[in-house]
Scaffold this motif. Structure first.
Motif, PDB file in Angstrom:
ATOM      1  N   ALA A 100       0.847  -1.198   0.000  1.00 57.95           N
ATOM      2  CA  ALA A 100       0.000   0.000   0.000  1.00 57.95           C
ATOM      3  C   ALA A 100       0.878   1.243   0.000  1.00 57.95           C
ATOM      4  O   ALA A 100       2.040   1.206   0.418  1.00 57.95           O
ATOM      5  CB  ALA A 100      -0.909  -0.007   1.231  1.00 57.95           C
ATOM      6  N   ASP A 101       0.311   2.343  -0.464  1.00 54.98           N
ATOM      7  CA  ASP A 101       1.042   3.607  -0.444  1.00 54.98           C
ATOM      8  C   ASP A 101       1.267   4.049   1.003  1.00 54.98           C
ATOM      9  O   ASP A 101       0.464   3.755   1.895  1.00 54.98           O
ATOM     10  CB  ASP A 101       0.248   4.692  -1.187  1.00 54.98           C
ATOM     11  N   LYS A 102       2.350   4.783   1.219  1.00 51.65           N
ATOM     12  CA  LYS A 102       2.665   5.285   2.557  1.00 51.65           C
ATOM     13  C   LYS A 102       1.570   6.264   2.991  1.00 51.65           C
ATOM     14  O   LYS A 102       1.284   7.240   2.299  1.00 51.65           O
ATOM     15  CB  LYS A 102       4.024   5.971   2.561  1.00 51.65           C
ATOM     16  N   PRO A 103       0.947   6.012   4.142  1.00 54.33           N
ATOM     17  CA  PRO A 103      -0.128   6.886   4.599  1.00 54.33           C
ATOM     18  C   PRO A 103       0.413   8.129   5.307  1.00 54.33           C
ATOM     19  O   PRO A 103       1.606   8.214   5.624  1.00 54.33           O
ATOM     20  CB  PRO A 103      -0.903   5.996   5.574  1.00 54.33           C
ATOM     21  N   ALA A 104      -0.470   9.058   5.586  1.00 50.26           N
ATOM     22  CA  ALA A 104      -0.136  10.270   6.327  1.00 50.26           C
ATOM     23  C   ALA A 104      -0.663  10.142   7.750  1.00 50.26           C
ATOM     24  O   ALA A 104      -1.462   9.254   8.056  1.00 50.26           O
ATOM     25  CB  ALA A 104      -0.770  11.476   5.636  1.00 50.26           C
ATOM     26  N   ALA A 105      -0.212  11.036   8.605  1.00 48.70           N
ATOM     27  CA  ALA A 105      -0.697  11.066   9.988  1.00 48.70           C
ATOM     28  C   ALA A 105      -1.234  12.458  10.298  1.00 48.70           C
ATOM     29  O   ALA A 105      -0.744  13.462   9.781  1.00 48.70           O
ATOM     30  CB  ALA A 105       0.416  10.714  10.959  1.00 48.70           C
ATOM     31  N   VAL A 106      -2.246  12.478  11.153  1.00 47.28           N
ATOM     32  CA  VAL A 106      -2.802  13.732  11.644  1.00 47.28           C
ATOM     33  C   VAL A 106      -2.831  13.628  13.162  1.00 47.28           C
ATOM     34  O   VAL A 106      -3.418  12.685  13.708  1.00 47.28           O
ATOM     35  CB  VAL A 106      -4.224  13.972  11.086  1.00 47.28           C
ATOM     36  N   ASN A 107      -2.179  14.564  13.824  1.00 46.68           N
ATOM     37  CA  ASN A 107      -2.091  14.556  15.291  1.00 46.68           C
ATOM     38  C   ASN A 107      -1.565  13.232  15.833  1.00 46.68           C
ATOM     39  O   ASN A 107      -2.061  12.721  16.835  1.00 46.68           O
ATOM     40  CB  ASN A 107      -3.439  14.896  15.925  1.00 46.68           C
ATOM     41  N   GLY A 108      -0.600  12.645  15.136  1.00 51.63           N
ATOM     42  CA  GLY A 108       0.029  11.415  15.601  1.00 51.63           C
ATOM     43  C   GLY A 108      -0.748  10.142  15.331  1.00 51.63           C
ATOM     44  O   GLY A 108      -0.356   9.076  15.786  1.00 51.63           O
ATOM     45  N   VAL A 109      -1.854  10.240  14.577  1.00 50.86           N
ATOM     46  CA  VAL A 109      -2.661   9.066  14.240  1.00 50.86           C
ATOM     47  C   VAL A 109      -2.603   8.864  12.732  1.00 50.86           C
ATOM     48  O   VAL A 109      -2.925   9.774  11.954  1.00 50.86           O
ATOM     49  CB  VAL A 109      -4.123   9.227  14.710  1.00 50.86           C
ATOM     50  N   ILE A 110      -2.205   7.666  12.329  1.00 57.18           N
ATOM     51  CA  ILE A 110      -2.074   7.362  10.907  1.00 57.18           C
ATOM     52  C   ILE A 110      -3.450   7.191  10.280  1.00 57.18           C
ATOM     53  O   ILE A 110      -4.320   6.524  10.848  1.00 57.18           O
ATOM     54  CB  ILE A 110      -1.240   6.084  10.701  1.00 57.18           C
ATOM     55  N   THR A 111      -3.635   7.779   9.100  1.00 58.02           N
ATOM     56  CA  THR A 111      -4.879   7.623   8.346  1.00 58.02           C
ATOM     57  C   THR A 111      -4.786   6.319   7.562  1.00 58.02           C
ATOM     58  O   THR A 111      -3.946   6.188   6.670  1.00 58.02           O
ATOM     59  CB  THR A 111      -5.084   8.798   7.379  1.00 58.02           C
ATOM     60  N   PRO A 112      -5.618   5.311   7.916  1.00 54.23           N
ATOM     61  CA  PRO A 112      -5.506   4.018   7.235  1.00 54.23           C
ATOM     62  C   PRO A 112      -5.963   4.109   5.779  1.00 54.23           C
ATOM     63  O   PRO A 112      -6.849   4.896   5.450  1.00 54.23           O
ATOM     64  CB  PRO A 112      -6.424   3.099   8.045  1.00 54.23           C
ATOM     65  N   PRO A 113      -5.365   3.286   4.911  1.00 56.12           N
ATOM     66  CA  PRO A 113      -5.806   3.289   3.514  1.00 56.12           C
ATOM     67  C   PRO A 113      -7.208   2.705   3.394  1.00 56.12           C
ATOM     68  O   PRO A 113      -7.636   1.911   4.237  1.00 56.12           O
ATOM     69  CB  PRO A 113      -4.775   2.395   2.820  1.00 56.12           C
ATOM     70  N   THR A 114      -7.908   3.099   2.356  1.00 56.36           N
ATOM     71  CA  THR A 114      -9.274   2.609   2.133  1.00 56.36           C
ATOM     72  C   THR A 114      -9.308   1.489   1.097  1.00 56.36           C
ATOM     73  O   THR A 114     -10.375   1.002   0.757  1.00 56.36           O
ATOM     74  CB  THR A 114     -10.192   3.756   1.669  1.00 56.36           C
ATOM     75  N   THR A 115      -8.125   1.082   0.607  1.00 61.65           N
ATOM     76  CA  THR A 115      -8.067   0.099  -0.472  1.00 61.65           C
ATOM     77  C   THR A 115      -7.637  -1.293  -0.025  1.00 61.65           C
ATOM     78  O   THR A 115      -7.767  -2.245  -0.788  1.00 61.65           O
ATOM     79  CB  THR A 115      -7.100   0.584  -1.565  1.00 61.65           C
ATOM     80  N   VAL A 116      -7.085  -1.418   1.188  1.00 61.34           N
ATOM     81  CA  VAL A 116      -6.609  -2.710   1.683  1.00 61.34           C
ATOM     82  C   VAL A 116      -7.013  -2.890   3.150  1.00 61.34           C
ATOM     83  O   VAL A 116      -7.310  -1.929   3.839  1.00 61.34           O
ATOM     84  CB  VAL A 116      -5.067  -2.850   1.570  1.00 61.34           C
ATOM     85  N   VAL A 117      -6.984  -4.126   3.596  1.00 59.52           N
ATOM     86  CA  VAL A 117      -7.213  -4.412   5.008  1.00 59.52           C
ATOM     87  C   VAL A 117      -6.010  -3.904   5.797  1.00 59.52           C
ATOM     88  O   VAL A 117      -4.865  -4.021   5.351  1.00 59.52           O
ATOM     89  CB  VAL A 117      -7.382  -5.934   5.243  1.00 59.52           C
ATOM     90  N   SER A 118      -6.274  -3.322   6.943  1.00 59.80           N
ATOM     91  CA  SER A 118      -5.179  -2.896   7.812  1.00 59.80           C
ATOM     92  C   SER A 118      -5.598  -3.046   9.269  1.00 59.80           C
ATOM     93  O   SER A 118      -6.790  -3.124   9.583  1.00 59.80           O
ATOM     94  CB  SER A 118      -4.768  -1.448   7.520  1.00 59.80           C
ATOM     95  N   LYS A 119      -4.607  -3.112  10.134  1.00 65.10           N
ATOM     96  CA  LYS A 119      -4.846  -3.175  11.575  1.00 65.10           C
ATOM     97  C   LYS A 119      -4.028  -2.067  12.223  1.00 65.10           C
ATOM     98  O   LYS A 119      -2.874  -1.842  11.853  1.00 65.10           O
ATOM     99  CB  LYS A 119      -4.463  -4.538  12.157  1.00 65.10           C
ATOM    100  N   GLN A 120      -4.646  -1.405  13.205  1.00 66.63           N
ATOM    101  CA  GLN A 120      -4.051  -0.221  13.797  1.00 66.63           C
ATOM    102  C   GLN A 120      -4.148  -0.291  15.317  1.00 66.63           C
ATOM    103  O   GLN A 120      -5.158  -0.735  15.865  1.00 66.63           O
ATOM    104  CB  GLN A 120      -4.798   1.004  13.271  1.00 66.63           C
ATOM    105  N   PHE A 121      -3.079   0.140  15.989  1.00 64.04           N
ATOM    106  CA  PHE A 121      -3.088   0.138  17.442  1.00 64.04           C
ATOM    107  C   PHE A 121      -2.061   1.131  17.965  1.00 64.04           C
ATOM    108  O   PHE A 121      -1.170   1.575  17.239  1.00 64.04           O
ATOM    109  CB  PHE A 121      -2.792  -1.261  18.001  1.00 64.04           C
ATOM    110  N   ASN A 122      -2.200   1.489  19.228  1.00 67.24           N
ATOM    111  CA  ASN A 122      -1.230   2.338  19.918  1.00 67.24           C
ATOM    112  C   ASN A 122      -0.395   1.471  20.840  1.00 67.24           C
ATOM    113  O   ASN A 122      -0.865   0.445  21.342  1.00 67.24           O
ATOM    114  CB  ASN A 122      -1.935   3.418  20.745  1.00 67.24           C
ATOM    115  N   GLY A 123       0.823   1.888  21.084  1.00 70.79           N
ATOM    116  CA  GLY A 123       1.671   1.166  22.006  1.00 70.79           C
ATOM    117  C   GLY A 123       3.021   1.830  22.140  1.00 70.79           C
ATOM    118  O   GLY A 123       3.308   2.828  21.476  1.00 70.79           O
ATOM    119  N   PHE A 124       3.842   1.262  23.024  1.00 67.12           N
ATOM    120  CA  PHE A 124       5.204   1.761  23.175  1.00 67.12           C
ATOM    121  C   PHE A 124       6.177   0.591  23.070  1.00 67.12           C
ATOM    122  O   PHE A 124       5.814  -0.555  23.320  1.00 67.12           O
ATOM    123  CB  PHE A 124       5.398   2.539  24.491  1.00 67.12           C
TER     124      PHE A 124
END
Length: 157
Positions: A100-124
């Motif tokens: 997938a194309d490299k996504p952008a972030a807004v306020n530290g949260v990545i905008t997931p692509p709308t063309t593929v399945v993705s999983k997103q989470f916060n952590g350290f």
């Protein structure tokens, strides 16, 4: 029936700033924090059997393994040093030949692509361990301690 997702061209992205996203290179494996629910005992004297209901879900840890790179791994080591909670996004491949194309972030949260399945989470990055074996490449294993739920994003029709 859904599509089987292959690991080839799966990508890992991390928001390391309000609007800065890095693509983690040389990924060997990636997992997702689990969300095991605690149990609350609601048994009383009238019960013949213990009774339970689900409690709050405790976000667990996961591991990510990469081939250590003297330059590209620097940002990952810095995340371990600072202990910052950041946003992670794992994307399924866009095709048999591309990610997938490299996504952008807004306020530290990545905008997931709308063309593929993705999983997103916060952590350290709780741990960052480099290992060296005979006749092999240097590898680094990161333990990621999740913070909150893992969200699954599906392509828009």
């Amino acid at each position: 029936m859904g599509q089987v997702l292959k690991s080839k061209h799966t990508q890992l992205f991390i928001a390391i700033g309000a609007a800065e996203v890095i693509k983690v290179t040389r990924v060997r494996s990636v997992g997702f924090p689990d969300g095991q629910a605690s149990e609350i005992d609601i048994s009383d004297f009238d019960d013949d059997w213990d009774q339970f209901v689900a409690g709050r879900k405790a976000t667990g840890s996961t591991s990510i393994e990469v081939i250590y790179d003297s330059v590209d791994s620097e940002a990952l080591e810095e995340l371990h040093r600072t202990g910052a909670v950041v946003n992670f996004l794992v994307t399924a491949p866009a095709s048999e030949t591309a990610g997938a194309d490299k996504p952008a972030a807004v306020n530290g949260v990545i905008t997931p692509p709308t063309t593929v399945v993705s999983k997103q989470f916060n952590g350290f990055v709780q741990n960052f361990a480099v290992t060296v074996a005979d006749n092999d490449v240097w590898k680094a294993t990161m333990t990621i301690r999740g913070s909150g739920a893992v969200e699954t994003h599906r392509p828009t029709p």
